[in-house]
Design a protein around this motif. Structure first.
Motif, PDB file in Angstrom:
ATOM      1  N   SER A  99      68.979  52.923  -8.382  1.00 53.83           N
ATOM      2  CA  SER A  99      69.207  54.130  -7.584  1.00 53.83           C
ATOM      3  C   SER A  99      70.707  54.378  -7.581  1.00 53.83           C
ATOM      4  N   ALA A 100      71.083  55.589  -7.184  1.00 51.92           N
ATOM      5  CA  ALA A 100      72.509  55.854  -6.966  1.00 51.92           C
ATOM      6  C   ALA A 100      72.979  55.229  -5.663  1.00 51.92           C
ATOM      7  N   THR A 101      72.023  54.801  -4.814  1.00 51.43           N
ATOM      8  CA  THR A 101      72.383  54.242  -3.500  1.00 51.43           C
ATOM      9  C   THR A 101      71.531  53.016  -3.202  1.00 51.43           C
ATOM     10  N   LEU A 102      72.037  51.847  -3.572  1.00 52.44           N
ATOM     11  CA  LEU A 102      71.388  50.581  -3.231  1.00 52.44           C
ATOM     12  C   LEU A 102      72.292  49.690  -2.395  1.00 52.44           C
ATOM     13  N   ALA A 103      73.596  49.751  -2.647  1.00 48.85           N
ATOM     14  CA  ALA A 103      74.540  48.857  -1.975  1.00 48.85           C
ATOM     15  C   ALA A 103      75.055  49.500  -0.689  1.00 48.85           C
ATOM     16  N   ALA A 104      75.046  48.734   0.383  1.00 46.33           N
ATOM     17  CA  ALA A 104      75.622  49.168   1.652  1.00 46.33           C
ATOM     18  C   ALA A 104      76.856  48.318   1.912  1.00 46.33           C
ATOM     19  N   ASP A 105      77.975  48.981   2.171  1.00 45.12           N
ATOM     20  CA  ASP A 105      79.240  48.282   2.362  1.00 45.12           C
ATOM     21  C   ASP A 105      79.553  47.403   1.143  1.00 45.12           C
ATOM     22  N   SER A 106      79.235  47.952  -0.051  1.00 41.92           N
ATOM     23  CA  SER A 106      79.512  47.299  -1.346  1.00 41.92           C
ATOM     24  C   SER A 106      78.715  46.019  -1.559  1.00 41.92           C
ATOM     25  N   ARG A 107      77.636  45.820  -0.791  1.00 43.25           N
ATOM     26  CA  ARG A 107      76.814  44.615  -0.945  1.00 43.25           C
ATOM     27  C   ARG A 107      75.349  45.021  -1.092  1.00 43.25           C
ATOM     28  N   PHE A 108      74.612  44.196  -1.844  1.00 40.50           N
ATOM     29  CA  PHE A 108      73.187  44.450  -2.063  1.00 40.50           C
ATOM     30  C   PHE A 108      72.304  43.695  -1.067  1.00 40.50           C
ATOM     31  N   ASP A 109      72.895  42.932  -0.162  1.00 43.94           N
ATOM     32  CA  ASP A 109      72.118  42.068   0.730  1.00 43.94           C
ATOM     33  C   ASP A 109      71.099  42.847   1.548  1.00 43.94           C
ATOM     34  N   PHE A 110      71.511  43.994   2.081  1.00 46.38           N
ATOM     35  CA  PHE A 110      70.618  44.755   2.946  1.00 46.38           C
ATOM     36  C   PHE A 110      69.357  45.156   2.183  1.00 46.38           C
TER      37      PHE A 110
ATOM     38  N   ILE B 229      76.662  68.540   6.613  1.00 44.55           N
ATOM     39  CA  ILE B 229      75.786  67.574   7.278  1.00 44.55           C
ATOM     40  C   ILE B 229      76.106  67.590   8.764  1.00 44.55           C
ATOM     41  N   ASP B 230      75.078  67.806   9.581  1.00 50.05           N
ATOM     42  CA  ASP B 230      75.350  68.026  11.006  1.00 50.05           C
ATOM     43  C   ASP B 230      75.743  66.754  11.744  1.00 50.05           C
ATOM     44  N   ARG B 231      75.104  65.627  11.419  1.00 48.09           N
ATOM     45  CA  ARG B 231      75.434  64.393  12.136  1.00 48.09           C
ATOM     46  C   ARG B 231      75.090  63.180  11.278  1.00 48.09           C
ATOM     47  N   LEU B 232      75.669  62.051  11.635  1.00 47.93           N
ATOM     48  CA  LEU B 232      75.402  60.821  10.893  1.00 47.93           C
ATOM     49  C   LEU B 232      73.907  60.519  10.964  1.00 47.93           C
ATOM     50  N   PRO B 233      73.283  60.184   9.821  1.00 41.45           N
ATOM     51  CA  PRO B 233      71.816  60.093   9.769  1.00 41.45           C
ATOM     52  C   PRO B 233      71.239  58.769  10.249  1.00 41.45           C
ATOM     53  N   PHE B 234      71.554  58.401  11.486  1.00 38.57           N
ATOM     54  CA  PHE B 234      70.921  57.231  12.078  1.00 38.57           C
ATOM     55  C   PHE B 234      69.447  57.539  12.321  1.00 38.57           C
TER      56      PHE B 234
ATOM     57  N   GLU C 212      74.168  46.376  13.207  1.00 40.13           N
ATOM     58  CA  GLU C 212      74.973  46.053  12.035  1.00 40.13           C
ATOM     59  C   GLU C 212      74.119  45.682  10.824  1.00 40.13           C
ATOM     60  N   GLN C 213      72.948  45.089  11.057  1.00 41.88           N
ATOM     61  CA  GLN C 213      72.166  44.582   9.934  1.00 41.88           C
ATOM     62  C   GLN C 213      71.045  45.524   9.495  1.00 41.88           C
ATOM     63  N   TYR C 214      70.757  46.546  10.297  1.00 42.37           N
ATOM     64  CA  TYR C 214      69.683  47.465   9.907  1.00 42.37           C
ATOM     65  C   TYR C 214      70.071  48.929  10.087  1.00 42.37           C
ATOM     66  N   GLN C 215      70.403  49.329  11.314  1.00 39.30           N
ATOM     67  CA  GLN C 215      70.630  50.745  11.577  1.00 39.30           C
ATOM     68  C   GLN C 215      71.838  51.303  10.837  1.00 39.30           C
ATOM     69  N   LEU C 216      72.961  50.576  10.851  1.00 40.39           N
ATOM     70  CA  LEU C 216      74.175  51.069  10.205  1.00 40.39           C
ATOM     71  C   LEU C 216      74.049  51.117   8.680  1.00 40.39           C
ATOM     72  N   PRO C 217      73.630  50.037   8.008  1.00 37.84           N
ATOM     73  CA  PRO C 217      73.509  50.141   6.540  1.00 37.84           C
ATOM     74  C   PRO C 217      72.467  51.157   6.101  1.00 37.84           C
ATOM     75  N   GLN C 218      71.373  51.297   6.855  1.00 42.19           N
ATOM     76  CA  GLN C 218      70.366  52.300   6.500  1.00 42.19           C
ATOM     77  C   GLN C 218      70.950  53.712   6.589  1.00 42.19           C
ATOM     78  N   ALA C 219      71.706  53.973   7.653  1.00 41.80           N
ATOM     79  CA  ALA C 219      72.311  55.295   7.824  1.00 41.80           C
ATOM     80  C   ALA C 219      73.370  55.555   6.755  1.00 41.80           C
TER      81      ALA C 219
ATOM     82  N   ARG D 235      74.972  58.675   1.888  1.00 40.30           N
ATOM     83  CA  ARG D 235      75.321  58.742   0.463  1.00 40.30           C
ATOM     84  C   ARG D 235      74.332  59.610  -0.300  1.00 40.30           C
ATOM     85  N   GLN D 236      73.064  59.563   0.093  1.00 34.87           N
ATOM     86  CA  GLN D 236      72.070  60.423  -0.549  1.00 34.87           C
ATOM     87  C   GLN D 236      72.402  61.893  -0.297  1.00 34.87           C
TER      88      GLN D 236
END
Length: 665
Positions: free
Chosen positions: A410-421, A558-563, A587-594, A599-600
Motif C-alpha cells: 500500500s502507499a500507507t503501511l508504516a506509521a511513524d516510519s515503522r511497520f509494527d502497528f 480536510i476538516d479534522r484529524l481522522p481519529f 499511542e498504540q492504536y488510535q494515533l497510528p490509525q489516524a 496519509r490516505q
C-alpha cells in the motif's frame, strides 16, 4: 504456468533500465523505486516468505508485484480494496504485460456471487416479475434482452441504478446459492467463472470476496468457495484489510436477511405443489415474528435515529426475549418442515434457518470476550452484529498456516516510519511478541517532488474542531481556499453531519459546481467533477481509492484529524482490549490509525509528476498538540504554509486579491 521456465525473463530484464517495459513504451521513464520493490517481491516468492512493502504514490507498484508474481510459476491471488484498482489491474496492467511485453499467462477476474445473474432465480422471476416501483419496471425489457445475450452475467454490463431493488431476487449470495444441487449448476455464470479461475495463473479479486471465501472454508461447515486452490496472495491497498476481515469473520442478523429467507421459502415451491400453502403459512409466521422483534428492538437497544449504532448488551437483549422467541419459533418451524426434502431450494431453506437461529443465539448471549457486539440502524435496515475485536488471531488460525508467501502493499503501511502497528494488527506477531513467520519490510519513496508539487496549508486561526462555531468558520475557509485554486477541490470530512452542514453553508456561495456525496452514485460524481471545475463535499469512501490526475483536482481540504470515533462499538472494544493488556490505546492504536488515514486523504492530491496542488488541514490540533507532530512526520515533505496570501502566491504566481465574502446566513 510456463513463465518461470524462461531464463531470459526476470524483473530486471522486464522492468530494469532498457528493459522490455521501456522498449514497449518509449515515453516510459525507468523508476528505480519500482525495480527495488519488484526485486523484493521476487525474493519473497523465492524464499516463500512474507513481505510488507510500502510504495509511495507514483512508484508503479502494481507492475512491481505483477511481474514477479507471474514469473513465480505459482497460482497467485491479487486482492484489492476497491473495484477501481481491480479494473485497472485486469483491463489495463495485465493486457500491457501480455500484449506489449510478450508474457504468456491466464488471468481471471472474480467478484462476489451477488454481482452475477443467477439463471435459476431469473427463470423463476421472469414468470412473475415484481418491481419496487414503476420506474424500476422500465428496466425489465432491457434486462431481459441482456440476460439472453450476456456471456458473463456480470451486472456491471448493465446500467442499473445502484439501489435496483429487484437485483437480490435475480442473484444469489454464498448463503442463498444451492450449489451443485442447482439444476442449472453447469451453465451458471459463477460456475463458469470458477472454471476459468481454475486454469488461471493469476486471480484478481477484492478483499471482501477473499475473506468471504476464507471464512466459508475455515468455518468447517462448507468446503466449496468461489476461489480455487491458490499458493500465494498479494494484498494491494492492504491498509483496508482489518475492516474487511473483521466483517467476514463475524456474524450478522438483520430484518433484510429474515425477510429474504421468508420470501425465498415461498418462492421455492410452485403454487400447485401441495406443500406450498403450508410453506406460505410458515413464512408468514416468520415474518410476523421478525416484524414484532424489529419493531421493538430500536427502543429496547437504545438506538436513536435512522443512522445510529450502539453496543449490544445481554441485558438489553433480555428485554426482547419474548419477541426473540417468536423469531426462533418461526425459524424452527420453517426448518422442521423443509428438513429432509429432496429439492435443493428446500434444503437451502433448512440450512439458512438453522444458521440464523444459531447466530441469533450467539448475539443474544453477547458473552464472547473475543467479540464486540453491536446494533446498527441504517435507513429501514436494523442489523445485529458481532465481530472479532482483533482479527490478528483469526488470520493466524485461518490463513497463515496454509500460505507460505504473502505480500502486503500500500502507499500507507508504516506509521511513524515503522511497520509494527500494521504487522501487529495483521497478526504477524504472536501473543508473545515474536514473529509468527519470516517477515521482511520495504519502504520505497514516491518519485514525486513534493516540495515543489504540493503545499500543506496549516491555519491556526480556526476554532478547535470540538468548539462551537467550528464548522461555520471552516465553511468560510473552504470558500477562500477555493478562490485560491479556482475550485477543483475535494472537501473531505470525518462525519456526514459536518459534510452536509458545510455544504449547506458554502455551496450557494461558490462560483463553481458544488457536488455532495450521496446525491448521485460515486462514478457519476467523479465524472461530473472531472468534466467541470467543481467542489466535491465528501466523506468516507472518497478518502481513498479515488484517482483524479491532472488539473481537475488541485485542492484537497480536510476538516479534522481522522481519529476513529471512540463511540463506535468496534473501536471502543479495541481500546478496552488494549487497556486490559496494559497497553496505551491512544499511542498504540488510535494515533497510528489516524495517521495512516490522513496519509490516505493526502494521497488524493498528487497522482502524476506534472500535478501541482494544495492540501489544507483545517484542524488546528496538528500544530497545537504534541501528537500533531506524528501526523506531520507521516506526511510527504510538502511545502508548509499558514498564510492564504503566501499560499496564493505559491499556487498562482503574483498575488491577486481574494474575492470578498458575503456573511454566512
Amino acid at each position: 504456468m510456463p513463465l518461470s521456465a524462461s531464463p531470459t525473463l526476470s524483473v530486471d530484464t522486464l522492468l530494469g533500465p532498457g528493459g522490455a517495459l521501456q522498449v514497449a513504451l518509449p515515453a516510459y521513464e525507468h523508476r528505480p523505486e519500482q525495480l527495488q520493490m519488484a526485486r523484493a517481491v521476487e525474493r519473497a516468492f523465492a524464499e516463500r516468505s512474507y513481505l510488507l512493502a510500502e510504495a509511495g504514490t507514483g512508484t508503479g507498484k502494481t507492475l512491481a508485484y505483477l511481474v514477479p508474481a507471474l514469473l513465480a510459476g505459482r497460482r497467485v491471488v491479487v486482492s484489492t480494496a476497491t473495484k477501481t484498482l481491480q479494473d485497472q489491474i485486469f483491463f489495463k496492467d495485465l493486457p500491457l504485460l501480455r500484449e506489449k511485453m510478450g508474457l504468456t499467462f491466464e488471468a481471471a477476474y472474480l467478484k462476489g456471487r451477488n454481482n452475477y445473474l443467477c439463471l435459476h432465480r431469473y427463470a423463476a422471476f421472469a414468470q412473475d416479475p415484481q418491481f419496487g416501483s414503476r420506474e424500476e419496471s422500465r428496466y425489465w425489457p432491457k434486462l431481459k434482452a441482456w440476460a439472453e445475450d450476456t456471456q458473463t452475467g456480470d451486472r456491471s454490463e448493465l446500467d442499473l441504478p445502484e439501489s435496483f431493488s429487484a437485483w437480490p431476487r435475480l442473484s444469489t449470495t454464498s448463503e442463498t446459492c444451492v450449489g451443485t444441487r442447482c439444476p442449472l449448476y453447469e451453465t451458471c455464470f459463477v460456475t463458469r467463472m470458477r472454471k476459468r479461475a481454475e486454469s488461471a495463473d493469476l486471480l484478481v479479486v477484492n478483499h471482501h470476496l477473499f475473506f468471504a471465501d476464507l471464512s466459508l472454508r475455515s468455518s468447517g461447515k462448507r468446503t466449496e468457495g468461489v476461489l480455487p486452490y491458490y499458493e500465494a496472495v498479494i494484498f494491494d491497498e492492504a491498509h483496508a484489510l482489518e475492516d474487511a476481515a473483521s466483517g467476514h469473520f463475524g456474524v450478522g442478523v438483520s430484518n433484510y436477511r429474515l425477510e429474504e429467507l421468508a420470501r425465498d421459502a415461498v418462492a421455492s415451491l410452485k403454487e400447485d405443489d401441495s406443500r406450498h400453502a403450508m410453506l406460505r403459512a410458515l413464512s408468514a409466521r416468520l415474518r410476523t415474528g421478525a416484524d414484532a422483534f424489529f419493531a421493538q428492538a430500536p427502543r429496547a437497544l437504545g438506538l436513536s435515529g435512522h443512522e445510529s449504532s450502539v453496543a449490544l448488551q445481554a441485558e438489553a437483549m433480555g428485554k426482547l426475549s419474548s419477541a426473540l422467541g417468536g423469531v426462533r419459533e418461526g425459524l424452527a418451524a420453517l426448518s422442521a418442515f423443509t428438513a429432509g426434502e429432496r429439492e435443493p431450494e428446500l434444503a437451502a431453506i433448512t440450512r439458512r434457518a438453522d444458521e440464523l437461529e444459531e447466530q441469533l443465539s450467539f448475539l443474544e448471549k453477547a458473552e464472547s470476550s473475543d467479540h464486540v457486539y453491536w446494533a446498527e440502524q441504517r435507513g429501514k435496515g436494523l442489523f445485529l452484529r458481532a465481530s472479532p475485536i482483533d482479527v490478528a488471531k483469526e488470520l493466524r488460525e485461518r490463513m497463515y498456516g496454509a500460505l507460505d508467501t504473502v505480500v502486503y502493499t500500500s502507499a500507507t503501511l508504516a506509521a511513524d516510519s515503522r511497520f509494527d502497528f500494521f504487522a501487529r494488527r495483521m497478526g504477524l506477531y504472536g501473543e508473545d511478541g515474536q514473529p509468527v513467520t519470516r517477515v521482511r519490510t520495504l519502504a520505497v519513496p514516491s518519485p514525486f517532488d513534493y516540495p515543489s508539487q504540493a503545499a500543506l496549508y496549516l491555519p491556526t486561526h480556526l476554532p478547535d474542531p470540538s468548539a462551537p462555531g467550528f464548522i461555520e468558520a471552516a465553511a468560510e475557509e473552504i470558500i477562500r481556499l477555493c478562490e485560491v485554486s479556482g475550485g477543483r477541490a475535494f472537501v473531505l470530512f470525518t462525519s456526514l453531519r459536518n459534510m452536509v452542514r458545510a455544504y449547506e453553508l458554502a455551496a450557494g456561495r461558490l462560483p463553481y459546481q458544488a457536488l455532495l456525496q450521496g446525491e448521485r452514485p460515486k462514478a457519476q460524481l467523479l465524472e461530473a467533477f472531472r468534466d467541470t471545475p467543481s467542489v466535491l463535499f465528501a466523506a468516507h469512501s472518497f478518502w481513498e481509492g479515488v484517482d483524479v490526475p491532472g488539473d481537475a483536482l488541485s485542492l484537497v481540504i480536510i476538516d479534522r484529524l481522522p481519529f476513529a470515533s471512540p463511540g463506535d462499538p468496534l473501536v471502543a472494544a479495541r481500546i478496552k482490549q488494549l487497556q486490559m493488556r496494559g497497553e496505551e490505546p491512544f499511542e498504540q492504536y488510535q494515533l497510528p490509525q489516524a495517521a495512516l488515514a490522513l496519509r490516505q486523504g493526502f494521497g488524493r492530491l498528487i497522482r502524476t509528476q506534472s500535478d501541482k496542488g494544495i492540501v489544507a488541514m483545517l484542524d488546528r490540533r496538528i500544530r497545537t498538540k504534541a501528537y500533531g507532530q506524528v501526523f506531520l512526520d507521516s506526511l510527504p515533505d510538502a511545502r508548509r504554509v499558514d498564510d492564504l496570501v503566501e499560499l496564493s502566491r505559491w499556487f498562482n504566481g503574483p498575488v491577486r486579491p481574494l474575492r470578498a465574502l458575503r456573511p454566512v446566513d
